[in-house]
Design a protein around this motif. Structure first.
Motif, PDB file in Angstrom:
ATOM      1  N   PHE A   1     -24.381  50.956   4.867  1.00 32.82           N
ATOM      2  CA  PHE A   1     -25.555  50.113   5.113  1.00 32.82           C
ATOM      3  C   PHE A   1     -25.207  48.630   5.167  1.00 32.82           C
ATOM      4  O   PHE A   1     -26.079  47.778   5.008  1.00 32.82           O
ATOM      5  CB  PHE A   1     -26.613  50.364   4.026  1.00 32.82           C
ATOM      6  N   LEU A   2     -23.919  48.303   5.341  1.00 32.40           N
ATOM      7  CA  LEU A   2     -23.539  46.881   5.271  1.00 32.40           C
ATOM      8  C   LEU A   2     -24.136  46.069   6.417  1.00 32.40           C
ATOM      9  O   LEU A   2     -24.347  46.568   7.523  1.00 32.40           O
ATOM     10  CB  LEU A   2     -22.020  46.715   5.241  1.00 32.40           C
TER      11      LEU A   2
ATOM     12  N   GLU B   1     -23.668  42.607   8.781  1.00 31.33           N
ATOM     13  CA  GLU B   1     -22.694  41.600   9.177  1.00 31.33           C
ATOM     14  C   GLU B   1     -23.083  40.290   8.493  1.00 31.33           C
ATOM     15  O   GLU B   1     -24.258  40.004   8.304  1.00 31.33           O
ATOM     16  CB  GLU B   1     -22.684  41.442  10.700  1.00 31.33           C
TER      17      GLU B   1
ATOM     18  N   LYS C   1     -29.529  56.916   7.267  1.00 39.07           N
ATOM     19  CA  LYS C   1     -29.020  55.737   7.963  1.00 39.07           C
ATOM     20  C   LYS C   1     -29.881  55.371   9.164  1.00 39.07           C
ATOM     21  O   LYS C   1     -30.307  54.223   9.326  1.00 39.07           O
ATOM     22  CB  LYS C   1     -27.572  55.989   8.395  1.00 39.07           C
TER      23      LYS C   1
ATOM     24  N   ASN D   1     -32.406  51.946   9.708  1.00 38.20           N
ATOM     25  CA  ASN D   1     -32.318  50.981  10.816  1.00 38.20           C
ATOM     26  C   ASN D   1     -33.574  51.009  11.683  1.00 38.20           C
ATOM     27  O   ASN D   1     -34.034  49.962  12.154  1.00 38.20           O
ATOM     28  CB  ASN D   1     -31.060  51.225  11.649  1.00 38.20           C
TER      29      ASN D   1
ATOM     30  N   PHE E   1     -37.404  40.988   6.431  1.00 38.59           N
ATOM     31  CA  PHE E   1     -37.435  41.523   7.798  1.00 38.59           C
ATOM     32  C   PHE E   1     -38.802  41.377   8.465  1.00 38.59           C
ATOM     33  O   PHE E   1     -39.177  42.144   9.335  1.00 38.59           O
ATOM     34  CB  PHE E   1     -36.909  42.966   7.862  1.00 38.59           C
ATOM     35  N   LEU E   2     -39.539  40.361   8.017  1.00 35.67           N
ATOM     36  CA  LEU E   2     -40.806  40.026   8.683  1.00 35.67           C
ATOM     37  C   LEU E   2     -40.728  38.614   9.255  1.00 35.67           C
ATOM     38  O   LEU E   2     -41.731  37.917   9.315  1.00 35.67           O
ATOM     39  CB  LEU E   2     -41.977  40.147   7.703  1.00 35.67           C
ATOM     40  N   ASN E   3     -39.535  38.174   9.647  1.00 37.43           N
ATOM     41  CA  ASN E   3     -39.419  36.854  10.272  1.00 37.43           C
ATOM     42  C   ASN E   3     -39.592  37.006  11.772  1.00 37.43           C
ATOM     43  O   ASN E   3     -38.782  37.641  12.442  1.00 37.43           O
ATOM     44  CB  ASN E   3     -38.065  36.215   9.958  1.00 37.43           C
TER      45      ASN E   3
ATOM     46  N   PHE F   1     -34.520  41.209  17.353  1.00 37.73           N
ATOM     47  CA  PHE F   1     -33.231  41.696  16.840  1.00 37.73           C
ATOM     48  C   PHE F   1     -32.247  41.988  17.967  1.00 37.73           C
ATOM     49  O   PHE F   1     -32.624  42.277  19.097  1.00 37.73           O
ATOM     50  CB  PHE F   1     -33.426  42.938  15.966  1.00 37.73           C
ATOM     51  N   GLY F   2     -30.972  41.897  17.622  1.00 35.27           N
ATOM     52  CA  GLY F   2     -29.893  42.259  18.539  1.00 35.27           C
ATOM     53  C   GLY F   2     -28.741  42.808  17.730  1.00 35.27           C
ATOM     54  O   GLY F   2     -28.943  43.333  16.634  1.00 35.27           O
TER      55      GLY F   2
ATOM     56  N   CYS G   1     -26.032  47.253  16.168  1.00 33.40           N
ATOM     57  CA  CYS G   1     -26.573  48.371  15.377  1.00 33.40           C
ATOM     58  C   CYS G   1     -28.028  48.710  15.685  1.00 33.40           C
ATOM     59  O   CYS G   1     -28.314  49.770  16.227  1.00 33.40           O
ATOM     60  CB  CYS G   1     -26.404  48.073  13.892  1.00 33.40           C
TER      61      CYS G   1
ATOM     62  N   PHE H   1     -25.730  36.967  17.456  1.00 34.56           N
ATOM     63  CA  PHE H   1     -27.018  37.683  17.294  1.00 34.56           C
ATOM     64  C   PHE H   1     -27.695  37.339  15.973  1.00 34.56           C
ATOM     65  O   PHE H   1     -28.881  37.568  15.807  1.00 34.56           O
ATOM     66  CB  PHE H   1     -26.823  39.196  17.446  1.00 34.56           C
ATOM     67  N   LYS H   2     -26.918  36.761  15.055  1.00 33.68           N
ATOM     68  CA  LYS H   2     -27.487  36.271  13.801  1.00 33.68           C
ATOM     69  C   LYS H   2     -26.478  35.316  13.168  1.00 33.68           C
ATOM     70  O   LYS H   2     -25.307  35.306  13.559  1.00 33.68           O
ATOM     71  CB  LYS H   2     -27.830  37.429  12.861  1.00 33.68           C
TER      72      LYS H   2
ATOM     73  N   ARG I   1     -36.511  30.761  16.084  1.00 33.53           N
ATOM     74  CA  ARG I   1     -36.347  31.465  14.806  1.00 33.53           C
ATOM     75  C   ARG I   1     -37.341  30.986  13.757  1.00 33.53           C
ATOM     76  O   ARG I   1     -37.258  31.371  12.576  1.00 33.53           O
ATOM     77  CB  ARG I   1     -34.913  31.286  14.287  1.00 33.53           C
TER      78      ARG I   1
HETATM   79  C1  UGA Z   1     -28.090  46.226  10.380  1.00 33.19           C
HETATM   80  C2  UGA Z   1     -28.720  46.708   9.056  1.00 33.19           C
HETATM   81  O1  UGA Z   1     -29.457  45.644   8.463  1.00 33.19           O
HETATM   82  C3  UGA Z   1     -27.639  47.197   8.090  1.00 33.19           C
HETATM   83  O2  UGA Z   1     -28.232  47.698   6.891  1.00 33.19           O
HETATM   84  C4  UGA Z   1     -26.832  48.302   8.773  1.00 33.19           C
HETATM   85  O3  UGA Z   1     -25.786  48.785   7.947  1.00 33.19           O
HETATM   86  C5  UGA Z   1     -26.228  47.740  10.056  1.00 33.19           C
HETATM   87  O4  UGA Z   1     -27.286  47.271  10.923  1.00 33.19           O
HETATM   88  C6  UGA Z   1     -25.470  48.864  10.715  1.00 33.19           C
HETATM   89  O5  UGA Z   1     -26.106  49.830  11.165  1.00 33.19           O
HETATM   90  O6  UGA Z   1     -24.244  48.845  10.704  1.00 33.19           O
HETATM   91  P1  UGA Z   1     -26.847  43.974  11.118  1.00 33.19           P
HETATM   92  O7  UGA Z   1     -26.790  44.555  12.496  1.00 33.19           O
HETATM   93  O8  UGA Z   1     -25.643  43.321  10.537  1.00 33.19           O
HETATM   94  O9  UGA Z   1     -27.290  45.097  10.054  1.00 33.19           O
HETATM   95  O10 UGA Z   1     -27.988  42.860  11.159  1.00 33.19           O
HETATM   96  P2  UGA Z   1     -29.383  42.611  10.452  1.00 33.19           P
HETATM   97  O11 UGA Z   1     -29.219  41.698   9.322  1.00 33.19           O
HETATM   98  O12 UGA Z   1     -30.096  43.882  10.226  1.00 33.19           O
HETATM   99  O13 UGA Z   1     -30.129  41.806  11.623  1.00 33.19           O
HETATM  100  C7  UGA Z   1     -30.385  42.446  12.867  1.00 33.19           C
HETATM  101  C8  UGA Z   1     -31.130  41.543  13.795  1.00 33.19           C
HETATM  102  O14 UGA Z   1     -32.473  41.390  13.367  1.00 33.19           O
HETATM  103  C9  UGA Z   1     -30.562  40.121  13.941  1.00 33.19           C
HETATM  104  O15 UGA Z   1     -30.546  39.795  15.322  1.00 33.19           O
HETATM  105  C10 UGA Z   1     -31.560  39.264  13.194  1.00 33.19           C
HETATM  106  O16 UGA Z   1     -31.640  37.964  13.700  1.00 33.19           O
HETATM  107  C11 UGA Z   1     -32.855  40.033  13.437  1.00 33.19           C
HETATM  108  N1  UGA Z   1     -33.912  39.794  12.428  1.00 33.19           N
HETATM  109  C12 UGA Z   1     -33.707  40.124  11.128  1.00 33.19           C
HETATM  110  C13 UGA Z   1     -35.135  39.260  12.820  1.00 33.19           C
HETATM  111  O17 UGA Z   1     -35.364  38.967  14.013  1.00 33.19           O
HETATM  112  N2  UGA Z   1     -36.110  39.073  11.870  1.00 33.19           N
HETATM  113  C14 UGA Z   1     -35.927  39.404  10.570  1.00 33.19           C
HETATM  114  O18 UGA Z   1     -36.864  39.221   9.760  1.00 33.19           O
HETATM  115  C15 UGA Z   1     -34.690  39.924  10.186  1.00 33.19           C
END
Ligand code: UGA
Length: 443
Positions: free
Chosen positions: A154-155, A157, A209, A213, A254-256, A261-262, A265, A326-327, A416
């Protein structure tokens, strides 16, 4: 201490290998890519992940980790084999491409002559673990003595080391109770803390998993759908998220709202889940994920529309973009909303100037029609519009007064929703938020 192999040295594999070595386990990490192995053996991590290069270098210096392209090393130097290869979206369909998993298992199975444990960590469609388990028993010389555990990862990035060493939970999908002890020994340091352990069957572990996601992606598209409503009626989506987030059943994380998202994953996992549900005759129950995907992708078009509304026409205009990854805390540009928007603006005739603190080498590798600018101070020169698209800390620390002297027009879109509204307004900027009253988007 265990003798561990890690198969696949992508994001997941390198992090897992370095973290396991840092706990004192003896790790051999295999990849089929010789260049990658050479670079990792020299202590170079091929992507940006805070803390990981240091951890890797310490483990190499302590001789706790070895990188190889030789499958025989895996079989002779390890008793527990972690499967960490990638499962990207298939080029032809929304489904996951399992070719790396299949190829790894086919290479590994004939070498397993002694009792051992294979531990799946890759994200896979439900049913894959059962297939792998049966394949190993049928094809490994040790037969029934080769066991499989499914242990999803569940890590995130940007927090990969912390998430691996101190995970929210450890999930083990098992067929034989005896295998639990091997993994609880390997993960002993996390489990002596407060990390919960969930022991279940293969299918449930695989689903944990993809469900996690899918839920996170749904939360983001949920709030982004409300951001459209907020723009329409002059409501404040950030306050809305804060207020509903106070309900612990909902939670604020995760309500921003923003450009969505990109990454490697969430997008591919929600598509793979729909594809798998379809194979199982359950498409109609997973239709909502199609909407989640569509709302998400529409945010990118919406920002281009806002840019056009701001400028009348984007053709021939200079647009400065803050962020390509992407973040933040990542140089990953896979399915990056920021980069996608930059490309859409460029194909609409805008002169795009792009900055990112770490992702520019990845952008340059793709030969895009975008001017990649190393120094953040220079990205603003002559800009008719600034877009803030990846929420790096350095961008929140910018002085809008200083930047105001560099641009042609003091207009910024905050994709953002996290810049200081008053600071920018007081410096004479016209700032557009996505879902906040008083902004262009709300007009
Ligand atoms: C995601 C999951 O959060 C991990 O738990 C999982 O292990 C991982 O995929 C995976 O399957 O390997 P990650 O892709 O690193 O992790 O990124 P997130 O932190 O989940 O962010 C994903 C996207 O959502 C980013 O583009 C971020 O900017 C966007 N986001 C996040 C939003 O637009 N709003 C939010 O409130 C939070």
């Amino acid at each position: 201490m265990a003798r561990i192999s890690v198969i696949g040295t992508g994001y997941l594999g390198v992090t897992h290998a370095a973290c396991m070595a840092s706990l004192g386990h003896d790790v051999v990490a295999l990849d089929v890519d010789e260049n990658k192995v050479t670079s990792l053996a020299a202590g170079k991590v091929p992507f940006h992940e805070p803390g990981l290069p240091e951890l890797l270098q310490e483990s190499l210096a302590a001789r706790k980790i070895l990188f190889t392209t030789n499958w025989a090393d895996v079989a002779t130097k390890a008793d527990v084999h972690f499967l960490c290869v990638g499962t990207p979206q298939s080029p032809e369909s929304p489904a996951a491409d399992l070719s790396q998993i299949q190829s790894a298992i086919r290479s590994l199975a004939p070498l397993l002559t002694k009792p051992c444990l294979v531990v799946g960590k890759s994200t896979v469609p439900v049913g894959t673990a059962k297939w792998i388990s049966e394949y190993l028993v049928a094809n490994a010389p040790a037969g029934d003595d080769v066991h499989l555990v499914w242990n999803p990862e569940f890590l995130r990035e940007g927090f990969a080391v912390e998430d691996t060493l101190h995970p929210d939970r450890i999930v083990l999908g098992i067929k034989d109770e005896v295998d639990v002890a091997v993994l609880t020994d390997i993960y002993a340091s996390a489990l002596t803390g407060s990390t919960p352990l969930v022991v279940t069957d293969y299918a449930t572990a695989e689903l944990v998993k993809v469900a996690a996601n899918a839920f996170l992606a749904t939360k983001i598209s949920f709030i982004n759908a409300f951001a459209y409503l907020a723009d329409e009626v002059g409501a404040h989506v950030g306050t809305l998220a804060d207020a509903i987030g106070h309900d612990t059943r909902i939670g604020r994380r995760f309500l921003n709202a923003g450009i969505g998202f990109g990454g490697g994953c969430l997008p591919k996992d929600i598509r793979a889940l729909q594809a798998r549900a379809g194979e199982l005759g359950l498409s109609e129950h997973f239709e909502f994920l199609k909407n989640v995907d569509e709302v998400n992708k529409s945010r990118r078009d919406y920002v281009v529309e806002l840019a056009t509304r701001n400028l009348g026409s984007i053709s021939g205009k200079t647009i400065a973009i803050l962020g390509a990854a992407f973040k933040p805390d990542s140089d990953d540009i896979r399915d990056s909303p920021a980069l996608d928007i930059a490309l859409m603006l460029s194909s609409g005739g805008a002169n795009v100037r792009l900055h990112d603190p770490v992702a520019l080498p990845q952008v340059r590798n793709r030969n895009l029609p975008i001017l990649a600018i190393e120094n953040v101070e220079e990205v603003f020169d002559g800009a008719d519009l600034v877009l803030h698209l990846t929420e790096w800390k350095i961008y929140r620390e910018l002085d809008p007064k200083v930047i105001g002297d560099k641009v042609a027009q003091k207009r910024i879109i905050d994709g953002r929703n996290c810049l200081d509204l008053d600071l920018w307004k007081n410096a004479g900027w016209q700032i557009t938020y996505l879902g906040k009253p008083g902004s262009q988007a709300a007009l």
